[in-house]
Every structure is written in structure tokens, then in C-alpha cells.
Write a protein that holds these residues in place. Structure first.
Motif, PDB file in Angstrom:
ATOM      1  N   GLN A 144       0.824  -1.212   0.000  1.00  0.00           N
ATOM      2  CA  GLN A 144       0.000   0.000   0.000  1.00  0.00           C
ATOM      3  C   GLN A 144       0.856   1.259   0.000  1.00  0.00           C
ATOM      4  O   GLN A 144       0.509   2.258  -0.638  1.00  0.00           O
ATOM      5  N   GLN A 157      -5.779   7.506  -8.760  1.00  0.00           N
ATOM      6  CA  GLN A 157      -5.970   6.401  -7.829  1.00  0.00           C
ATOM      7  C   GLN A 157      -5.362   5.122  -8.390  1.00  0.00           C
ATOM      8  O   GLN A 157      -5.392   4.873  -9.601  1.00  0.00           O
ATOM      9  N   THR A 159      -5.283   0.878  -7.984  1.00  0.00           N
ATOM     10  CA  THR A 159      -5.859  -0.338  -7.419  1.00  0.00           C
ATOM     11  C   THR A 159      -4.720  -1.233  -6.935  1.00  0.00           C
ATOM     12  O   THR A 159      -3.825  -1.568  -7.717  1.00  0.00           O
ATOM     13  N   CYS A 160      -4.743  -1.594  -5.667  1.00  0.00           N
ATOM     14  CA  CYS A 160      -3.677  -2.400  -5.076  1.00  0.00           C
ATOM     15  C   CYS A 160      -4.277  -3.648  -4.440  1.00  0.00           C
ATOM     16  O   CYS A 160      -5.165  -3.554  -3.595  1.00  0.00           O
ATOM     17  N   VAL A 161      -3.788  -4.804  -4.851  1.00  0.00           N
ATOM     18  CA  VAL A 161      -4.194  -6.082  -4.254  1.00  0.00           C
ATOM     19  C   VAL A 161      -2.943  -6.754  -3.718  1.00  0.00           C
ATOM     20  O   VAL A 161      -2.004  -7.024  -4.472  1.00  0.00           O
ATOM     21  N   GLN A 179      -1.616  -7.099 -17.731  1.00  0.00           N
ATOM     22  CA  GLN A 179      -1.973  -7.926 -16.581  1.00  0.00           C
ATOM     23  C   GLN A 179      -1.629  -9.390 -16.804  1.00  0.00           C
ATOM     24  O   GLN A 179      -1.379 -10.129 -15.853  1.00  0.00           O
ATOM     25  N   GLU A 197      -3.681  -2.127 -16.045  1.00  0.00           N
ATOM     26  CA  GLU A 197      -5.004  -2.689 -15.843  1.00  0.00           C
ATOM     27  C   GLU A 197      -4.953  -3.955 -14.990  1.00  0.00           C
ATOM     28  O   GLU A 197      -3.916  -4.616 -14.924  1.00  0.00           O
ATOM     29  N   ALA A 203      -6.423 -10.659  -9.104  1.00  0.00           N
ATOM     30  CA  ALA A 203      -6.696 -10.412  -7.687  1.00  0.00           C
ATOM     31  C   ALA A 203      -6.498 -11.689  -6.875  1.00  0.00           C
ATOM     32  O   ALA A 203      -5.893 -11.675  -5.797  1.00  0.00           O
ATOM     33  N   LEU A 214      -0.465  -3.976  -8.674  1.00  0.00           N
ATOM     34  CA  LEU A 214      -0.877  -2.573  -8.696  1.00  0.00           C
ATOM     35  C   LEU A 214      -1.301  -2.199 -10.111  1.00  0.00           C
ATOM     36  O   LEU A 214      -0.524  -2.360 -11.059  1.00  0.00           O
ATOM     37  N   CYS A 216      -2.454   0.982 -12.275  1.00  0.00           N
ATOM     38  CA  CYS A 216      -2.425   2.448 -12.159  1.00  0.00           C
ATOM     39  C   CYS A 216      -3.005   3.160 -13.374  1.00  0.00           C
ATOM     40  O   CYS A 216      -2.836   4.373 -13.518  1.00  0.00           O
TER      41      CYS A 216
END
Length: 250
Positions: A144, A157, A159-161, A179, A197, A203, A214, A216
């Protein structure tokens, strides 16, 4: 001032498109009729970018995402007709380089994103060695905290998994819709993978492997290569260059 042939030869010499198996034609996609003084660069050959280039009185446009892709409908109707009509009516040349512009070791999308994020590549991975992997100029305590850094730099923003709280030392990255490179990044020893993406499977893989994923933004991660290449080529050929940003939330 130069002609389109000279500009195309200079771009080919820099980006070496013959080395790549790509999804569409690299190089001159639409031939205009102007001598080139002003080269505009952008991410995608959208109507908005073409209209902005016309407003700037550009002679040529350089993009990452061109007009023609493998498997697309070949009919010139609708949005395709309008983009082509604008280019041809104003005599503007359109050059597009896809994977070659991702891969260039200094000026490409991956190299430029790494520079912005403070990442130093010491290796490559994935199909056609497009992915970069290396160290950051710092160690992030968690995925994070790395995501927060990326968000600050790119201004959007992220997206972080993440499936673990381990420190992030080895980082892999590949801009855009990469991805599918996640498993190759894991095999290369990454603690985290940065791309544009995320799709549904990644995930689960992140949670199960402990390697952070991540996302972005496709556009946000690919804003830098065309600008860097355009500036270099313009300097080499004595042209004027301008990067035009067309906002895209993707």
C-alpha cells in the motif's frame, strides 16, 4: 523541416520495429502531404488528439495507439471514417509504434515510467522481454505504501491487491494492458507488479502468492514514451515538438 520518409526512417532506426511481433502495423499509418516542421505526440490517435493537432497546425502525429489493429473490422465507417477524414483533409502524417515504444530501453513507456517512479531496471521478463524488473530508490514497507507513492507521482488512484505485508524490494512493471504478465513477474522474483489494468484472475493470484498487484491506469502509465521519443526525434531532425495530453480515465 523534413519530409515524412526521413522522419519515418529516423523513428524506425530508434525504435527498431522489425524486432517485434506486434498487433498492428508500426510506422507510417496514414500518409499526409506536408513537409514536417511541427511533430505532435500523444498516446492514442483519437479524434480529440487529431483535432488538437489540427488546431496546433501540426504536420505529423506520433502515437502509441494507432488506428489499425489485427482482427478489427476493416470498413471505413463511423469513427474510423471521421479520424481518417480529418487526417487526410489536413494532410497530416500519422506514425504509430506500439510494442517498440513500450520496450525502448531509454525512451520507451516502461523506461520512462520507471524513471518517474524511481525504479532502476536490472532485467527483463515476459513475452518479447517487454517487462522491466529491478529495485526502487527506496524500500517500501508494504504494497500500500508503494501504491500511495505511485498514486502521488501519476496523480490518480491506484488499485492495489496484496496478499502479504512483506516489504517491497523487487518490483516488476510493464505499462498498459499487461496484466497477463503477472505470472512471469512472479516467476522473475518480484515482490510487486505494476501495470495499467487488472482483470479478475490477478486479484486471486496476488492474494494467493503474496505478490502485490498494482493497476495504475492504461493511459496513465503510457503517457510518457511518445513524448520522450517525439522530443528526441525532433531534436535530432531540427523539428518543433509538442506533446498533447488527451485525458482518459482508463
Amino acid at each position: 523541416m523534413t519530409d515524412a520518409k526521413t522522419l519515418g526512417l529516423a523513428l524506425d532506426a530508434l525504435l527498431e520495429p522489425d524486432k517485434f511481433k506486434d498487433y498492428g502495423p508500426n510506422g507510417l499509418q496514414v500518409e499526409g502531404d506536408r513537409e514536417v516542421r511541427l511533430l505532435v505526440s500523444g498516446v492514442t490517435a483519437s479524434r480529440a488528439l487529431i483535432e488538437a493537432a489540427i488546431e496546433a497546425n501540426a504536420d505529423a502525429i506520433l502515437v502509441h495507439h494507432g488506428l489499425f489493429w489485427r482482427g478489427q473490422d476493416g470498413r471505413v465507417t463511423g469513427w474510423m471514417r471521421e479520424r481518417l477524414r480529418l487526417l487526410l483533409a489536413h494532410g497530416i502524417h500519422l506514425f504509430a509504434y506500439h510494442l517498440p515504444l513500450d520496450a525502448h530501453a531509454e525512451l520507451g513507456n516502461n523506461a520512462q515510467l520507471g524513471r518517474l517512479l524511481g525504479l532502476q531496471s536490472d532485467g527483463r521478463f515476459g513475452e518479447q522481454n517487454l517487462g522491466f524488473i529491478g529495485q526502487g530508490d527506496q524500500t517500501w514497507d508494504t504494497a500500500q505504501s508503494l501504491a500511495d507513492h505511485v498514486a502521488r507521482v501519476l496523480g490518480r488512484q491506484v488499485t492495489c491487491v496484496s496478499g502479504s505485508e512483506r516489504p517491497i524490494r523487487r518490483i516488476a512493471w510493464c505499462t498498459g494492458g499487461a496484466q497477463g504478465y503477472f505470472e512471469s513477474a512472479m516467476a522473475a522474483g518480484a515482490d510487486a507488479f505494476i501495470t495499467g489494468e487488472i482483470s479478475e484472475p490477478q486479484a486471486h493470484l496476488a492474494r494467493e502468492s503474496g505478490v502485490a498487484f498494482l493497476a495504475c491506469g492504461h493511459h496513465a502509465s503510457e503517457r510518457y514514451g511518445a513524448a520522450a521519443v517525439g522530443a528526441r526525434i525532433a531534436q535530432d531532425l531540427g523539428l518543433t515538438h509538442r506533446f498533447i495530453e488527451i485525458d482518459n480515465p482508463a
